[in-house]
Design a protein around this motif. Structure first.
Motif, PDB file in Angstrom:
ATOM      1  N   HIS A 178       0.821  -1.209   0.000  1.00 35.38           N
ATOM      2  CA  HIS A 178       0.000   0.000   0.000  1.00 35.38           C
ATOM      3  C   HIS A 178       0.859   1.266   0.000  1.00 35.38           C
ATOM      4  O   HIS A 178       0.529   2.252  -0.662  1.00 35.38           O
ATOM      5  CB  HIS A 178      -0.947   0.005   1.188  1.00 35.38           C
ATOM      6  N   LEU A 179       1.962   1.249   0.737  1.00 38.11           N
ATOM      7  CA  LEU A 179       2.843   2.417   0.745  1.00 38.11           C
ATOM      8  C   LEU A 179       3.492   2.645  -0.613  1.00 38.11           C
ATOM      9  O   LEU A 179       3.782   3.780  -0.983  1.00 38.11           O
ATOM     10  CB  LEU A 179       3.895   2.267   1.841  1.00 38.11           C
ATOM     11  N   THR A 180       3.695   1.571  -1.364  1.00 32.62           N
ATOM     12  CA  THR A 180       4.190   1.715  -2.738  1.00 32.62           C
ATOM     13  C   THR A 180       3.204   2.539  -3.556  1.00 32.62           C
ATOM     14  O   THR A 180       3.601   3.402  -4.343  1.00 32.62           O
ATOM     15  CB  THR A 180       4.398   0.328  -3.385  1.00 32.62           C
ATOM     16  N   HIS A 181       1.921   2.304  -3.360  1.00 35.74           N
ATOM     17  CA  HIS A 181       0.893   3.061  -4.078  1.00 35.74           C
ATOM     18  C   HIS A 181       0.981   4.551  -3.750  1.00 35.74           C
ATOM     19  O   HIS A 181       0.917   5.399  -4.627  1.00 35.74           O
ATOM     20  CB  HIS A 181      -0.490   2.528  -3.731  1.00 35.74           C
ATOM     21  N   PHE A 183      -3.165  -0.611  -6.049  1.00 34.84           N
ATOM     22  CA  PHE A 183      -4.391  -0.066  -5.447  1.00 34.84           C
ATOM     23  C   PHE A 183      -4.925  -0.914  -4.294  1.00 34.84           C
ATOM     24  O   PHE A 183      -5.756  -0.454  -3.534  1.00 34.84           O
ATOM     25  CB  PHE A 183      -5.479   0.082  -6.516  1.00 34.84           C
ATOM     26  N   GLY A 184      -4.457  -2.141  -4.167  1.00 29.65           N
ATOM     27  CA  GLY A 184      -4.938  -3.016  -3.103  1.00 29.65           C
ATOM     28  C   GLY A 184      -4.572  -2.500  -1.730  1.00 29.65           C
ATOM     29  O   GLY A 184      -3.414  -2.217  -1.453  1.00 29.65           O
ATOM     30  N   VAL A 185      -5.535  -2.370  -0.863  1.00 31.58           N
ATOM     31  CA  VAL A 185      -5.292  -1.900   0.499  1.00 31.58           C
ATOM     32  C   VAL A 185      -5.162  -3.078   1.446  1.00 31.58           C
ATOM     33  O   VAL A 185      -4.262  -3.138   2.273  1.00 31.58           O
ATOM     34  CB  VAL A 185      -6.437  -0.968   0.966  1.00 31.58           C
ATOM     35  N   SER A 186      -6.035  -4.030   1.320  1.00 36.19           N
ATOM     36  CA  SER A 186      -6.011  -5.171   2.222  1.00 36.19           C
ATOM     37  C   SER A 186      -5.448  -6.421   1.555  1.00 36.19           C
ATOM     38  O   SER A 186      -5.196  -7.409   2.227  1.00 36.19           O
ATOM     39  CB  SER A 186      -7.416  -5.458   2.748  1.00 36.19           C
ATOM     40  N   SER A 187      -5.243  -6.374   0.245  1.00 38.97           N
ATOM     41  CA  SER A 187      -4.720  -7.525  -0.480  1.00 38.97           C
ATOM     42  C   SER A 187      -4.261  -7.087  -1.869  1.00 38.97           C
ATOM     43  O   SER A 187      -4.935  -6.288  -2.522  1.00 38.97           O
ATOM     44  CB  SER A 187      -5.815  -8.577  -0.631  1.00 38.97           C
ATOM     45  N   PRO A 188      -3.143  -7.618  -2.349  1.00 41.20           N
ATOM     46  CA  PRO A 188      -2.704  -7.303  -3.712  1.00 41.20           C
ATOM     47  C   PRO A 188      -3.401  -8.153  -4.777  1.00 41.20           C
ATOM     48  O   PRO A 188      -3.076  -8.048  -5.949  1.00 41.20           O
ATOM     49  CB  PRO A 188      -1.200  -7.592  -3.667  1.00 41.20           C
ATOM     50  N   LEU A 189      -4.379  -8.958  -4.384  1.00 44.37           N
ATOM     51  CA  LEU A 189      -5.057  -9.857  -5.319  1.00 44.37           C
ATOM     52  C   LEU A 189      -5.579  -9.125  -6.553  1.00 44.37           C
ATOM     53  O   LEU A 189      -5.342  -9.548  -7.686  1.00 44.37           O
ATOM     54  CB  LEU A 189      -6.211 -10.578  -4.621  1.00 44.37           C
ATOM     55  N   TRP A 190      -6.289  -8.031  -6.352  1.00 48.35           N
ATOM     56  CA  TRP A 190      -6.896  -7.329  -7.489  1.00 48.35           C
ATOM     57  C   TRP A 190      -5.844  -6.652  -8.359  1.00 48.35           C
ATOM     58  O   TRP A 190      -6.056  -6.429  -9.550  1.00 48.35           O
ATOM     59  CB  TRP A 190      -7.947  -6.333  -7.008  1.00 48.35           C
ATOM     60  N   ASP A 191      -4.701  -6.335  -7.790  1.00 50.68           N
ATOM     61  CA  ASP A 191      -3.625  -5.769  -8.610  1.00 50.68           C
ATOM     62  C   ASP A 191      -3.065  -6.829  -9.560  1.00 50.68           C
ATOM     63  O   ASP A 191      -2.680  -6.510 -10.682  1.00 50.68           O
ATOM     64  CB  ASP A 191      -2.522  -5.201  -7.718  1.00 50.68           C
ATOM     65  N   TYR A 192      -3.026  -8.085  -9.120  1.00 51.08           N
ATOM     66  CA  TYR A 192      -2.630  -9.170 -10.023  1.00 51.08           C
ATOM     67  C   TYR A 192      -3.667  -9.331 -11.134  1.00 51.08           C
ATOM     68  O   TYR A 192      -3.330  -9.447 -12.306  1.00 51.08           O
ATOM     69  CB  TYR A 192      -2.503 -10.498  -9.268  1.00 51.08           C
ATOM     70  N   PHE A 200      -5.968  -7.165 -12.331  1.00 53.82           N
ATOM     71  CA  PHE A 200      -6.095  -6.030 -13.251  1.00 53.82           C
ATOM     72  C   PHE A 200      -4.766  -5.549 -13.823  1.00 53.82           C
ATOM     73  O   PHE A 200      -4.721  -4.565 -14.557  1.00 53.82           O
ATOM     74  CB  PHE A 200      -6.815  -4.870 -12.561  1.00 53.82           C
ATOM     75  N   GLY A 201      -3.671  -6.212 -13.476  1.00 60.46           N
ATOM     76  CA  GLY A 201      -2.369  -5.846 -14.040  1.00 60.46           C
ATOM     77  C   GLY A 201      -1.818  -4.542 -13.497  1.00 60.46           C
ATOM     78  O   GLY A 201      -1.100  -3.843 -14.209  1.00 60.46           O
ATOM     79  N   THR A 202      -2.131  -4.207 -12.256  1.00 62.17           N
ATOM     80  CA  THR A 202      -1.630  -2.962 -11.669  1.00 62.17           C
ATOM     81  C   THR A 202      -0.595  -3.221 -10.574  1.00 62.17           C
ATOM     82  O   THR A 202      -0.380  -2.375  -9.713  1.00 62.17           O
ATOM     83  CB  THR A 202      -2.791  -2.127 -11.086  1.00 62.17           C
ATOM     84  N   MET A 203       0.049  -4.390 -10.623  1.00 56.18           N
ATOM     85  CA  MET A 203       1.109  -4.666  -9.653  1.00 56.18           C
ATOM     86  C   MET A 203       2.263  -3.693  -9.894  1.00 56.18           C
ATOM     87  O   MET A 203       2.590  -3.380 -11.033  1.00 56.18           O
ATOM     88  CB  MET A 203       1.619  -6.106  -9.793  1.00 56.18           C
ATOM     89  N   PRO A 204       2.868  -3.205  -8.834  1.00 52.59           N
ATOM     90  CA  PRO A 204       3.982  -2.267  -8.997  1.00 52.59           C
ATOM     91  C   PRO A 204       5.189  -2.933  -9.633  1.00 52.59           C
ATOM     92  O   PRO A 204       5.412  -4.131  -9.464  1.00 52.59           O
ATOM     93  CB  PRO A 204       4.281  -1.800  -7.573  1.00 52.59           C
TER      94      PRO A 204
END
Length: 77
Positions: free
Chosen positions: A43-46, A55-64, A66-70
């Motif tokens: 989250h701090l990366t965001h 954009f994931g606050v409680s989990s990076p699952l949705w970033d995987y 939607f392709g928004t992983m840092p």
């Protein structure tokens, strides 16, 4: 939605309240030295490194999904 509106509204409000509590905790409390550290760093990366990703606050699952992983996570220490 008819009579389902009451169930939907209460579920939505509980979910959003949980999201706000987690988001607040990530910004206010010191980063833990356990498995939750991954969520804090993500989250701090965001906020501080890549505002258009992580954009994931409680989990990076949705970033995987939607392709928004840092591209660059924090250095592992």
């Amino acid at each position: 939605m008819g009579n389902y509106v009451f169930g939907f509204l209460s579920g939505f409000l509980m979910g959003y309240s949980t999201y706000l509590a987690i988001h607040y905790a990530i910004h206010v409390f010191k980063m833990p030295k356990n498995f939750l550290k991954i969520i804090w760093e993500h989250h701090l990366t965001h906020h501080y490194r890549e505002p258009d990703r992580a954009f994931g606050v409680s989990s990076p699952l949705w970033d995987y999904i939607f392709g928004t992983m840092p591209k660059n996570e924090w250095k592992k220490s």
